[in-house]
Design a protein around this motif. Sequence first.
Motif, mmCIF file in Angstrom:
data_model
loop_
_atom_site.group_PDB
_atom_site.id
_atom_site.type_symbol
_atom_site.label_atom_id
_atom_site.label_comp_id
_atom_site.label_asym_id
_atom_site.label_seq_id
_atom_site.Cartn_x
_atom_site.Cartn_y
_atom_site.Cartn_z
ATOM 1 N N GLN A 221 -76.316 -52.223 81.007
ATOM 2 C CA GLN A 221 -76.013 -50.804 81.179
ATOM 3 C C GLN A 221 -76.732 -50.214 82.386
ATOM 4 O OE1 GLN A 221 -76.399 -48.616 77.371
ATOM 5 N NE2 GLN A 221 -76.492 -50.623 76.391
ATOM 6 N N SER B 100 -80.310 -54.509 77.326
ATOM 7 C CA SER B 100 -79.404 -53.549 77.953
ATOM 8 C C SER B 100 -79.639 -53.356 79.445
ATOM 9 C CB SER B 100 -79.528 -52.179 77.256
ATOM 10 O OG SER B 100 -80.867 -51.739 77.238
ATOM 11 N N ALA C 44 -75.357 -59.902 79.194
ATOM 12 C CA ALA C 44 -73.958 -60.121 79.564
ATOM 13 C C ALA C 44 -73.300 -58.841 80.070
ATOM 14 C CB ALA C 44 -73.192 -60.677 78.366
ATOM 15 N N ASP C 45 -73.676 -57.715 79.493
ATOM 16 C CA ASP C 45 -73.062 -56.446 79.880
ATOM 17 C C ASP C 45 -74.152 -55.397 80.076
ATOM 18 O OD1 ASP C 45 -71.172 -54.511 80.424
ATOM 19 O OD2 ASP C 45 -70.772 -54.063 78.310
#
Length: 229
Positions: A70, A101, A67-68
Amino acid sequence: MRRVVPSLLIAGLLVGGGVVSCGTSSDSPAPSPTPETTASAPAATPIPADSLEKVAPADARAITDPADPQATLVLFTDYQCPYCAKMDTLIQQAKNDYGDSVRIVVRNYPLPKHQNAGTSARAVEAAAEQGKLEEMAAAVFEHQQDWKNQEDVEDLFVSYAGDLGLDTEQFRADYNSDAIKDRVARDLQDSQDLQLPGTPSLVLDNQVLMLDSMDYSAIQEQLDHALGS
């Protein structure tokens, strides 16, 4: 997809005087891009700003999609390239280690010099329509010697789809569809527009990676640097 990797270098790196990546033409090896380095960062070549949209379009196939994320790692692969088969194993390991990630995207770079690079890409894309991209990629890589020089490979790829439990009628329809052919053609055009030196090519956060090692630790170094680890 889980085979031991005896050796790997990304486009342009040399081992014992030989290039161990698939170049873009039959009579020339993959050239080595000019690196950009810092004291703390591994070598990489930045993608020009006006070409960034060609790296990972919104509808590109992601094998990890946190979802997020890096960082974003994009693999440009040719299913007829033997070095891409080795890279596939490393990408799977990266998926297992960094999947929470790092967004990992797979795009097609079917080199025109490879007889069945385009058709094998269509097979993987057709399987992706049924959620089996990685499984079909593993199958075509495992059986690369069986199909790479065949004139008609459709039935063979359909048999792989059957082995994976896919709807073979739907697979065949997708394999022959304009949508899948157009997707593969677009990926190839983007790869060429980006002037990627060969296959496999890795782009991490819009930088073409230049690995200086033959094992997974080289990719780990790049990813750890991107994540600030």
